[in-house]
Motif scaffolding. Structure first.
Motif, mmCIF file in Angstrom:
data_model
loop_
_atom_site.group_PDB
_atom_site.id
_atom_site.type_symbol
_atom_site.label_atom_id
_atom_site.label_comp_id
_atom_site.label_asym_id
_atom_site.label_seq_id
_atom_site.Cartn_x
_atom_site.Cartn_y
_atom_site.Cartn_z
ATOM 1 N N ASN A 124 0.834 -1.196 0.000
ATOM 2 C CA ASN A 124 0.000 0.000 0.000
ATOM 3 C C ASN A 124 0.871 1.249 0.000
ATOM 4 O OD1 ASN A 124 0.998 -0.488 2.570
ATOM 5 N ND2 ASN A 124 -0.717 0.549 3.583
ATOM 6 N N THR A 125 0.236 2.388 -0.093
ATOM 7 C CA THR A 125 0.929 3.663 0.108
ATOM 8 C C THR A 125 0.688 4.110 1.541
ATOM 9 O OG1 THR A 125 -1.025 4.824 -0.739
ATOM 10 C CG2 THR A 125 0.763 4.373 -2.304
ATOM 11 N N GLY A 127 -0.476 5.772 4.809
ATOM 12 C CA GLY A 127 -1.677 6.478 5.234
ATOM 13 C C GLY A 127 -2.974 5.843 4.787
ATOM 14 N N GLN A 128 -2.941 4.749 4.023
ATOM 15 C CA GLN A 128 -4.190 4.088 3.622
ATOM 16 C C GLN A 128 -3.932 2.595 3.421
ATOM 17 O OE1 GLN A 128 -5.211 2.701 0.351
ATOM 18 N NE2 GLN A 128 -3.046 2.739 -0.269
ATOM 19 N N SER A 129 -4.958 1.781 3.632
ATOM 20 C CA SER A 129 -4.837 0.329 3.425
ATOM 21 C C SER A 129 -6.004 -0.202 2.601
ATOM 22 C CB SER A 129 -4.788 -0.400 4.774
ATOM 23 O OG SER A 129 -5.943 -0.094 5.548
ATOM 24 N N THR A 130 -6.617 0.710 1.841
ATOM 25 C CA THR A 130 -7.741 0.312 0.986
ATOM 26 C C THR A 130 -7.258 -0.277 -0.324
ATOM 27 O OG1 THR A 130 -9.151 2.033 1.931
ATOM 28 C CG2 THR A 130 -9.802 1.142 -0.208
ATOM 29 N N THR A 131 -6.244 0.340 -0.912
ATOM 30 C CA THR A 131 -5.760 -0.059 -2.230
ATOM 31 C C THR A 131 -4.299 -0.461 -2.147
ATOM 32 O OG1 THR A 131 -7.292 1.492 -3.279
ATOM 33 C CG2 THR A 131 -5.476 0.662 -4.628
ATOM 34 N N ASP A 152 5.913 6.416 -3.112
ATOM 35 C CA ASP A 152 4.457 6.307 -3.217
ATOM 36 C C ASP A 152 3.947 6.975 -4.482
ATOM 37 O OD1 ASP A 152 4.453 4.938 -0.884
ATOM 38 O OD2 ASP A 152 3.353 6.431 0.298
ATOM 39 N N ARG A 162 -7.991 -3.033 -5.051
ATOM 40 C CA ARG A 162 -8.577 -2.824 -3.732
ATOM 41 C C ARG A 162 -8.442 -4.094 -2.905
ATOM 42 N NH1 ARG A 162 -12.411 1.402 -2.917
ATOM 43 N NH2 ARG A 162 -13.284 0.079 -1.267
ATOM 44 N N TYR A 163 -8.234 -3.927 -1.603
ATOM 45 C CA TYR A 163 -8.163 -5.092 -0.727
ATOM 46 C C TYR A 163 -9.548 -5.715 -0.575
ATOM 47 C CZ TYR A 163 -6.846 -8.133 3.126
ATOM 48 O OH TYR A 163 -6.602 -9.236 3.911
ATOM 49 N N GLU A 166 -16.030 -2.450 -2.871
ATOM 50 C CA GLU A 166 -16.751 -1.338 -2.249
ATOM 51 C C GLU A 166 -17.873 -1.838 -1.351
ATOM 52 O OE1 GLU A 166 -18.024 1.319 -5.258
ATOM 53 O OE2 GLU A 166 -16.000 2.005 -5.767
#
Length: 696
Positions: A124-125, A127-131, A152, A162-163, A166
């Motif tokens: 991930n990048t 600050g986020q763990s969504t993508t 990043d 996406r992990y 939606e």
């Protein structure tokens, strides 16, 4: 040519097969895990790729501006780009004061699966763990380390994923392999569906603490996660596979049992569950973070259990032992799947149904019926005696069915009486609505239709070979691979029919024979072709060939009667018989001659056709008290029930007169039944008409 694409599968469970929309064949039996075959390679491979339970190590090095909290995953890929789900995660957290310029990946997991040719590292990048993004692509399955200098800003230009979707469903972990415990696979609606958990009961077992020990078993690694039962009670869940005779439970057995005990490995809580793949991804079965499948539909609990799944029209029908449910979906079964009862008939197993012209024929314990989506119609009343007492239901998981379009016939392959495997078929001509029984010299393990030339033809698996049904004039041998032959080619020097010059309980000898079949497309010894011996009375017996040496044929089992010198033998003879209904003699015999008249295609080579008479519902045919020739086209010998038809008669007519008569009101013979019993020779026997005279 037959290509062996897989072997070593458990012999305790038949396989089922389905072709995905991309043309790949999937095979499963619920014991060994699913297999896939693309039709191009010489062997099948494991379906789906298992994710690594290990993780790579991550460290930072060099100067740069990379810092933050990063989750790193590894996944495997094959040469077609099919991936596994993510491995276990590695997390690295770096403050701005400790920033670095390069990710160093070490201890990168390696797959033990042959189809894996590469690996990918995703992260991930900050600050986020969504993508997550593809950071490193490794084109081998061996390297233990790699690195990346992507910041990043550079990483977000790479492939993203996406992990979770939606809607909160697994996405990065949607690539789980097909469920290995399900024995039925179905292709429907751009998805693959797996259902019906397989039970394993071979051999015996004992449980002590967490250890399960077996005798006469072939346990597999795919049994991890399944349950062990004894006496109807759950003993525990399998957590480790030690070897094919030893398993480990996750906790001490709830109910232990001693050696030599009956046991069962199964999944009772999955009896009504149906697993489905992602759309367009036949090897993607999403898993949650605990390793549980998420694409699962649970059917209605009615005390019945699933036996198969049948696509018909625009619906998938869920088959149970005595019910049929229709499954509907508008595109996302997780959201909108609906299940409704449509029939109170069922199906024995996944292989006991077949589609014909928009309808389906199925077999359950009550018989055979046709299914048209909502309506059922029984078609087996004429052969219902088979279902009342002759079918060996204990072997029903090995039964199978297939339709032959060129014959307009559906065959249900079953084990009768004491047979352990399907050696007979109940055959229904759906155009004429007529039944007959086929009996084979081979055990028929499976059946299917396959494209041959411009047609689809019925093939069957028999004793590790593949046979073409309704083809040729002899069973188990053919000089060439030509199709639609009605007679053997002329000019062959090899002997397929001859005269016995010597015999024993397991052999026959023909001193004048040429048994050099080495150059034939299918030789008699390659599949154990049948050999039939015909005595002077026309009686015949058949055994399968074990070997041929010189002028001697050795058979697999003892002859019922040791053949005599001058008996006739026929290699590959196809036996047949037909018994017709009862007819009452006309009272006025003087003006109504009694007899039977048969017309047939004259043959240039001798065949075997016997005509038998049964009087007054007797179970034994009538034998002649003396030889006579009150007939045309044949003869009968003393004390024989067989009128032997001469199939080489140029006129193609046989007429046998009866010498039986009675006066009205007397206890003389009044009822007659006619039976034809024979075996093919070098030409296909063609009978055009049978006329019983002097009856009503």
């Amino acid at each position: 040519m037959v290509t062996l694409i897989n072997n070593g599968l458990s012999p305790s469970q038949p396989v089922t097969m389905a072709v995905a929309p991309d043309g790949v064949l999937y095979v499963t039996n619920g014991i060994d895990g699913a297999r896939r075959w693309d039709g191009q390679t010489n062997s099948a491979e494991t379906a789906g790729i298992s994710a690594s339970t290990a993780h790579c190590e991550v460290a930072g090095s060099g100067s740069g501006d990379i810092y933050g909290s990063f989750d790193v995953y590894t996944r495997f890929v094959d040469d077609a780009g099919v991936p596994s789900s993510f491995s276990a995660a590695t997390t690295i957290a770096v403050t701005s004061g400790d920033s670095f310029g390069q990710f160093d990946y070490t201890a990168i997991p390696v797959s033990d699966e042959d189809r894996v040719v590469g690996r990918q590292i995703w992260r991930n990048t900050a600050g986020q763990s969504t993508t997550f993004y593809l950071d490193v692509e490794i084109d081998d399955n061996t390297a233990a380390s790699d690195s990346s200098t992507r910041t990043d800003g550079e990483l977000v230009q790479q492939t993203a994923m996406r992990y979770l979707t939606e809607d909160g469903w697994p996405n990065a972990n949607r690539f789980g392999p097909p469920p290995s415990h399900m024995q039925v696979v179905v292709s429907f609606g751009n998805r693959m569906w797996y259902l019906v958990p397989a039970d394993y009961t071979e051999g015996s077992a004992s449980v002590s603490g967490t250890t399960v020990s077996g005798s006469g078993v072939q346990w597999t690694r795919q049994m991890i996660g399944r349950r062990v039962y004894h006496g109807g009670k759950l003993s525990g869940v399998i957590s480790e596979f030690t070897n094919n005779g030893s398993l480990v439970l996750s906790t001490s057995a709830v109910s232990g049992f001693g050696s030599g005990s009956y046991y069962r490995i199964g999944d009772d809580d999955e009896r009504n569950n149906v697993h489905f793949s992602e759309a367009g991804e036949p090897e993607s079965f999403p898993l949650d973070d605990d390793g549980n499948y998420t694409n699962v539909i649970t059917g209605q609990e009615d005390g019945d259990k699933l036996t198969g799944g049948m696509p018909l029209g625009s619906y998938l029908y869920l088959l149970k032992e005595s019910h049929i449910y229709r499954l509907t979906t508008a595109g996302d079964p997780r959201r909108d799947a609906g299940i409704a009862l449509v029939a109170e008939r069922g199906c024995l197993n996944q292989r006991c149904w077949c589609r014909v012209e928009g309808m389906a024929f199925l077999m359950d314990r009550a018989g055979v019926y046709v299914f048209r989506g909502t309506q059922t119609e029984a078609v087996s009343p004429p052969v219902q005696d088979f279902f009342r007492g002759r079918i060996n239901w204990s072997r029903s998981k090995w039964f199978h069915a297939e339709a032959s379009a060129d014959e307009e016939t559906v065959r249900f392959f079953v084990a009768l009486d004491d047979d352990l495997w399907a050696k007979s078929a109940l055959c229904y001509n759906y155009r004429l609505k007529q039944w007959n029984e086929d009996e084979y010299p081979f055990w028929m393990g499976a059946s299917a239709t396959a494209p041959l030339g411009s047609e689809r033809r019925l093939i069957a698996g028999a004793d590790e070979t593949v046979v073409l049904m309704n083809e040729g004039v002899l069973d188990g041998l053919a000089p060439y691979d030509s199709l639609r032959e009605d007679s053997l080619p002329t000019g062959l020097s090899e002997t397929v029919r001859g005269t016995v010059t010597g015999a024993s309980t397991t052999t026959i000898r023909d001193a004048d024979a040429d048994f050099s079949f080495g150059n034939w497309h299918a030789s008699p010894t390659s599949v154990g072709a049948p050999v039939t011996v015909i005595d002077s009375n026309g009686d015949h017996q058949t055994q399968r060939i074990a070997s041929i040496s010189g002028s001697t044929i050795t058979v697999q089992n003892d002859w019922s009667t040791t053949p005599s010198v001058d008996d006739i033998y026929q290699i590959g003879a196809i036996e047949y018989e037909a018994k017709f209904g009862s007819f009452r003699f006309l009272d006025e015999e003087r003006s109504n001659r009694r007899g039977v008249r048969i017309t047939f295609e004259p043959q240039t080579e001798a065949g075997i056709l016997n005509v038998r008479r049964y009087l007054n519902h007797s179970s034994s045919p009538l034998s002649s008290n003396f030889p006579y020739d009150n007939s045309i086209g044949g003869e009968v010998t003393r004390d024989s029930p067989n009128f032997q038809v001469d199939l080489t008669t140029a006129e193609g007519v046989m007429l046998q007169r009866f010498d039986d008569g009675f006066e009205d009101g007397s206890p003389a013979d009044r009822i007659v039944e006619i039976e034809l019993k024979g075996a093919s020779g070098k030409e296909r026997t063609k009978i055009y008409s049978i006329e019983v005279q002097g009856v009503q």
